[in-house]
Scaffold this active site. Structure first.
Site, short mmCIF file in Angstrom:
data_model
loop_
_atom_site.label_atom_id
_atom_site.label_comp_id
_atom_site.label_asym_id
_atom_site.label_seq_id
_atom_site.Cartn_x
_atom_site.Cartn_y
_atom_site.Cartn_z
N ARG A 637 0.67 -1.46 0.15
CA ARG A 637 0.27 0.49 0.00
C ARG A 637 0.91 1.08 0.26
O ARG A 637 0.19 2.50 -0.30
CB ARG A 637 -0.56 -0.06 1.21
CG ARG A 637 -1.79 -0.93 0.97
CD ARG A 637 -3.01 -0.97 2.17
NE ARG A 637 -1.94 -1.09 3.72
CZ ARG A 637 -2.07 -0.33 4.67
NH1 ARG A 637 -2.80 1.28 4.64
NH2 ARG A 637 -1.35 -0.99 5.56
N ARG A 638 2.24 1.04 -0.16
CA ARG A 638 2.98 2.37 0.51
C ARG A 638 3.91 2.46 -0.84
O ARG A 638 4.94 1.60 -0.67
CB ARG A 638 4.26 1.96 1.53
CG ARG A 638 3.03 2.45 2.78
CD ARG A 638 3.44 2.03 4.24
NE ARG A 638 3.56 0.83 4.50
CZ ARG A 638 4.25 0.34 5.33
NH1 ARG A 638 4.59 1.00 6.54
NH2 ARG A 638 4.66 -1.39 5.58
N VAL A 664 -5.33 -5.41 -0.83
CA VAL A 664 -5.31 -6.59 -1.57
C VAL A 664 -6.97 -6.45 -0.80
O VAL A 664 -7.67 -7.71 -1.10
CB VAL A 664 -4.54 -7.88 -0.50
CG1 VAL A 664 -3.64 -7.78 -1.42
CG2 VAL A 664 -4.99 -7.67 1.29
N ASN A 690 1.16 -12.82 1.91
CA ASN A 690 2.07 -12.68 2.59
C ASN A 690 1.23 -11.70 3.85
O ASN A 690 1.34 -11.51 5.00
CB ASN A 690 3.28 -12.16 2.73
CG ASN A 690 3.88 -11.53 3.39
OD1 ASN A 690 4.57 -12.10 4.87
ND2 ASN A 690 3.60 -9.80 3.75
N SER A 743 -0.23 -18.87 10.56
CA SER A 743 0.62 -18.38 11.98
C SER A 743 0.25 -19.32 13.29
O SER A 743 -0.07 -20.53 12.97
CB SER A 743 0.13 -16.85 12.47
OG SER A 743 0.72 -16.83 13.82
N TYR A 756 -8.31 -12.50 15.34
CA TYR A 756 -7.09 -12.70 14.65
C TYR A 756 -6.75 -14.03 14.30
O TYR A 756 -6.51 -14.54 13.20
CB TYR A 756 -6.13 -12.13 15.36
CG TYR A 756 -4.52 -12.04 14.62
CD1 TYR A 756 -4.17 -11.99 13.59
CD2 TYR A 756 -3.44 -12.93 15.42
CE1 TYR A 756 -3.23 -12.24 12.87
CE2 TYR A 756 -2.35 -12.99 14.69
CZ TYR A 756 -2.23 -13.02 13.34
OH TYR A 756 -0.94 -12.83 13.18
N LYS A 760 -6.33 -16.41 11.48
CA LYS A 760 -5.34 -17.71 10.56
C LYS A 760 -5.58 -19.11 10.82
O LYS A 760 -5.46 -20.33 10.34
CB LYS A 760 -4.07 -17.33 12.04
CG LYS A 760 -3.66 -16.17 11.51
CD LYS A 760 -3.12 -15.76 9.94
CE LYS A 760 -2.32 -14.94 10.08
NZ LYS A 760 -1.86 -14.20 8.72
N PRO A 786 4.84 -19.26 11.39
CA PRO A 786 5.86 -18.50 12.32
C PRO A 786 4.59 -18.01 13.65
O PRO A 786 3.50 -18.27 13.32
CB PRO A 786 6.36 -17.47 11.24
CG PRO A 786 5.39 -17.09 10.49
CD PRO A 786 4.81 -18.29 10.33
#
Length: 859
Positions: A637-638, A664, A690, A743, A756, A760, A786
């Protein structure tokens, strides 16, 4: 109106007289103000005292004369916008062999402007150098310091002065004559006098007066140059001596006259300094369309450029390259010459301490509070607080930090508008000017960005980042800028000898523009030493040896080239280099690749698309794949971060990189960006989903719905949108690999992690389901899960940029983003018959979401 003032440099005296005498025939009263009048005042200071409308005669001599251009920008802007000033561009006139010779002045193209901008940059640097000399008397030091204060604003503003004249359509002398001085009469709003003049000239009632004729008639022994007698001009001036304060300028008139005298006595600055432009006396003829011609001035100058060239130090022999012995890109190479450091003065330390205190005060009292207000959607109050802080703390750092924050939250327009406003108050802030240049580059305003970067060099010749950026812009957008770019690249390499792209561009300039084949070849060898998989360096060496008639070496480098870049293999190239596609000659890099590559499979390098590539795991993964020769599509986004990463990847690894700026969470944005990919880029071999985040940490009954929606839209929907569009073309090709970043939160829950964890868990389920949907098409689907990972923005995003709350890794060693990136690379590079379904990875001090040894960082 029947009064006009003409401001001019002494070299334009005859043109000033031409206009004066012509206009006086129709009753216009003309006052002349040359730049070299005694009294210590600069031309624009005098013009500002005039009550009549004015014109200024702009020639090369004018633009290189301190008396003419000091305070020109502010004064011209005010006068032009107020309808009181008309710029007239005219040539320099001189007598050569009894004939009038014209040296035209052009300010239309950026290349024309750069010559004048760099002229003043040289002046500025020369004075700074003189100030460093030992044994300066107090008087000499004082005069040089005053001189520096005069030259500095000219050096930084020359580009803006020229753009101002261009934007406001400066009139050229030839056009002025052709229109019977129409632009001047329009300025005076006196069309009647214009019609009188036009009719009078046609009927012979009035004389047609030309400066060239006046110059020829007066070029005898009484006038050895183009100067009109000073006495004659002074008699025609308006008497300004009675105006209060006219005897004072910067406090000391006599000293100002001394300073102005010294301004014309400086020796030219040494040409070995990289940021100096082409020779001062380079004429317009140097800017031709031919890129292969080396001008006489350039050839003389090249000896200076190449003398003790640090770029050519640590020469690389061909025997040391992979093509013969298989050296790796990580072997040591000689250090470049160190830059001479400035002397340190006590005053510098005092100033630094003051600035540090002001910066700390600004951050504590204004910046942090403004950020909180901005995040609470109170933008107006946030900006007011920042503006107050800037005024009260005198912190140039303040402006940069606020702009960086705005860029971080993707408020590009706000950042740009604020930066421009700040520049009006702090035009000598080189960091600010550089930021504005980058923002203008992002907006496609290439010429403006070039001018900003030139200004940065004028303000701070040691500003490292700008040399490479400016060189690339000049090469790509400014014709005939090869000499300037060569020197910029050389200085860039001196600052950063790991910049492979700078080395590569430097080598091409040597070969293509200056016919320095041997030197160019040596630089290409250095490029290959640093980046054996460079897309084009091998091909350029193949061409070099082909021209030299060494077909054996040309063929070797051609084979290496097509191994790294299939697009270079064409029937014409095969024939030229003597390569038969039916044969299978051993690649000169075959042994090297077996010894050094991380990729132990037979899989050919392809295109990898990574979402969320601007930071953390995504960014680390981009560097992991880039360093191994993959071409990349990076999304985020940047835009500024994407561009920065792309530039760094391309220069370090010689790979192709494409960036797509979108969120996204929006299917329309995802689809439109994917649809824009051409056939070559759309054949994505590996998709790495990602992009993901956590927002908030609260029990279900206290959760923030906005946080929930952000996580669901990003972590689940974003993954689905990307997977749908990319997998479709993978299915059509019966090949591809999708790797999802999950995750440990997708394996087990933890208090306050409700939504969250749910997102995941969804990623884990989607990975398994996608595998079942796609395996029969030969598509692999994998995931990495991870635990805690530092070197990311995960914690800062979760806690809304609260730095204190985000300090969750201080008492144990979590994973690093590079650890996860290496794991993803491992998954992607298994043999074609192997699909790794999932890898669960944690730091040694973490045994689960709820089990962390926080007894200190041990590793």
């Amino acid at each position: 109106m029947n009064n006009l003032t003409i401001g001019f440099n002494e070299s334009e005296s005859f043109i000033a007289q031409e206009i004066k005498q012509t206009l006086e025939q129709v009753g216009i009263i003309v006052n002349l103000i040359p730049s070299n009048l005694p009294g210590g005042e600069f031309l624009f200071d005098r013009l500002n005292q005039s009550s009549s409308k004015s014109i200024i005669l702009i020639s090369t001599s004018f633009l290189k004369d301190v008396n003419s251009v000091y305070n020109a920008f502010d004064s011209s802007k005010e006068l032009i916008e107020g309808g009181h000033l008309l710029p007239v561009v005219c040539p320099d006139l001189s007598i050569v062999d009894g004939k009038v010779e014209k040296s035209p002045t052009r300010i239309e193209k950026i290349g024309d402007m750069i010559k004048f901008m760099n002229y003043w940059q040289e002046k500025y640097l020369d004075i700074r150098k003189s100030l460093r000399k030992e044994n300066l008397s107090v008087t000499e030091n004082q005069l040089l310091a005053e001189e520096l204060n005069i030259i500095r604003p000219i050096s930084s503003e020359m580009g803006e002065i020229l753009r101002l004249f261009k934007v406001h359509k400066a009139t050229y002398l030839e056009d002025l004559r052709a229109s019977s001085y129409g632009a001047i009469f329009n300025l005076l709003n006196n069309q009647y006098a214009q019609s009188q003049l036009k009719e009078g000239l046609e009927s012979g009632k009035y004389k047609a007066i030309l400066a060239e004729g006046m110059l020829l008639n007066r070029s005898d022994e009484t006038i050895p140059s183009t100067k009109i007698e000073q006495k004659e001009l002074v008699e025609e001036l308006v008497d300004v001596s009675a105006i209060p304060g006219m005897n004072l300028l910067n406090g000391n008139l006599e000293q100002k006259e001394n300073v102005q005298q010294t301004l014309h006595q400086n020796d030219p600055i040494e040409s070995s300094t990289i940021d100096h432009h082409v020779e001062k006396e380079q004429s317009d003829s140097d800017y031709t369309d031919s890129k292969s011609t080396i001008h006489s001035d350039d050839s003389k100058h090249l000896s200076k450029i190449f003398e003790d060239d640090p770029v050519l130090e640590d020469e690389v022999s061909e025997d040391s390259l992979p093509i013969d012995q298989g050296l790796t890109a990580n072997q040591d190479h000689a250090q470049e010459d160190e830059l001479e450091e400035d002397e340190e003065f006590d005053a510098d330390n005092l100033l630094k301490n003051f600035i540090d205190k002001e910066n700390a005060k600004f951050e504590a009292e204004y910046l942090n509070k403004a950020i909180e207000l901005f995040k609470s959607n109170d933008k107006d109050q946030a900006f007011k607080l920042i503006e107050e802080g800037v005024k009260k703390t005198q912190s140039g750092y303040a402006v940069i930090k606020w702009i960086d924050f705005l860029l971080e939250v993707n408020e590009l327009d706000e950042a740009y508008a604020f930066a421009l406003q700040a520049l009006e108050e702090d035009c000598y802030n080189e960091q600010l000017v550089y930021k504005i240049g980058l923002l203008e580059l992002d907006r496609g305003r290439t010429q403006e960005a070039i001018a900003r970067f030139e200004k940065v060099l004028g303000l701070d010749p040691e500003f490292e980042e700008v040399y490479y950026a400016l060189a690339v812009l000049l090469l790509e957008h400014v014709p005939n800028s090869e000499t300037r770019s060569l020197k910029l690249l050389k200085r860039s390499i001196k600052f950063d000898n790991t910049n492979t792209d700078a080395l590569y561009r430097y080598s091409l300039l040597l070969i293509e523009s200056f016919n320095e084949f041997q030197k160019g070849k040596k630089i290409l060898l250095k490029v290959l030493k640093r980046a054996p998989g460079h897309l084009f360096a091998n091909y350029d060496l193949a061409l070099y040896y082909h021209k030299k008639g060494d077909q054996e070496k040309a063929l070797k480098y051609y084979i290496a080239a097509i191994e790294n870049n299939e697009e270079l293999q064409t029937p014409g190239n095969n024939e030229a280099f003597g390569y038969s596609s039916g044969e299978s000659p051993e690649s000169p890099y075959a042994m090297e690749k077996q010894e050094t590559t991380k990729d132990n499979s037979t899989k050919e390098k392809g295109i990898v698309l990574i979402t969320g590539a601007t930071s953390g795991i995504g960014k680390a993964t981009a560097y992991e794949f880039g360093s191994n020769g993959y071409n990349l599509i990076l999304t985020g986004r940047r835009q500024d971060r994407l561009d920065e990463i792309r530039t760094d990847l391309e220069r370090k690894f010689g790979i192709k990189t494409k960036v797509l700026c979108f969120d996204v969470r929006s299917f329309d944005a995802v689809k439109s960006n994917m649809d824009m990919l051409d056939d070559a880029w759309s054949q994505i071999d590996i998709l790495i989903n990602n992009a993901g985040l956590a927002r908030g940490l609260a029990p279900i009954h206290e959760g923030n719905v906005e946080h929930w929606e952000t996580m669901i839209d990003t972590n689940i929907k974003g993954l689905l949108y990307m997977s749908k569009l990319v997998s479709k073309q993978m299915v059509s090709r019966n090949s591809g690999h999708i790797i999802n970043v999950c995750s440990t939160a997708g394996k087990e829950t933890y208090p306050k992690g409700n939504v969250y964890c749910a997102t995941k868990f969804a990623v884990d389920a989607l990975t398994k389901s996608m595998r079942l949907d796609l395996y029969e098409y030969g598509i692999r689907v994998s995931q990495v899960s991870p635990a805690h990972v530092e070197e990311t923005e995960f914690a800062k995003v979760r806690f809304d940029q609260d730095d204190e709350k985000a300090k969750i890794y201080n008492d144990f060693n979590p994973l690093k983003s590079s650890d996860v990136a290496e794991t993803i690379y491992f998954i992607a590079n298994r043999p074609a018959h192997v699909n790794i379904q999932d890898i669960l990875i944690m730091g040694t001090q973490q045994a689960g979401s709820n089990f962390i040894d926080r007894s200190g960082r041990k590793f």
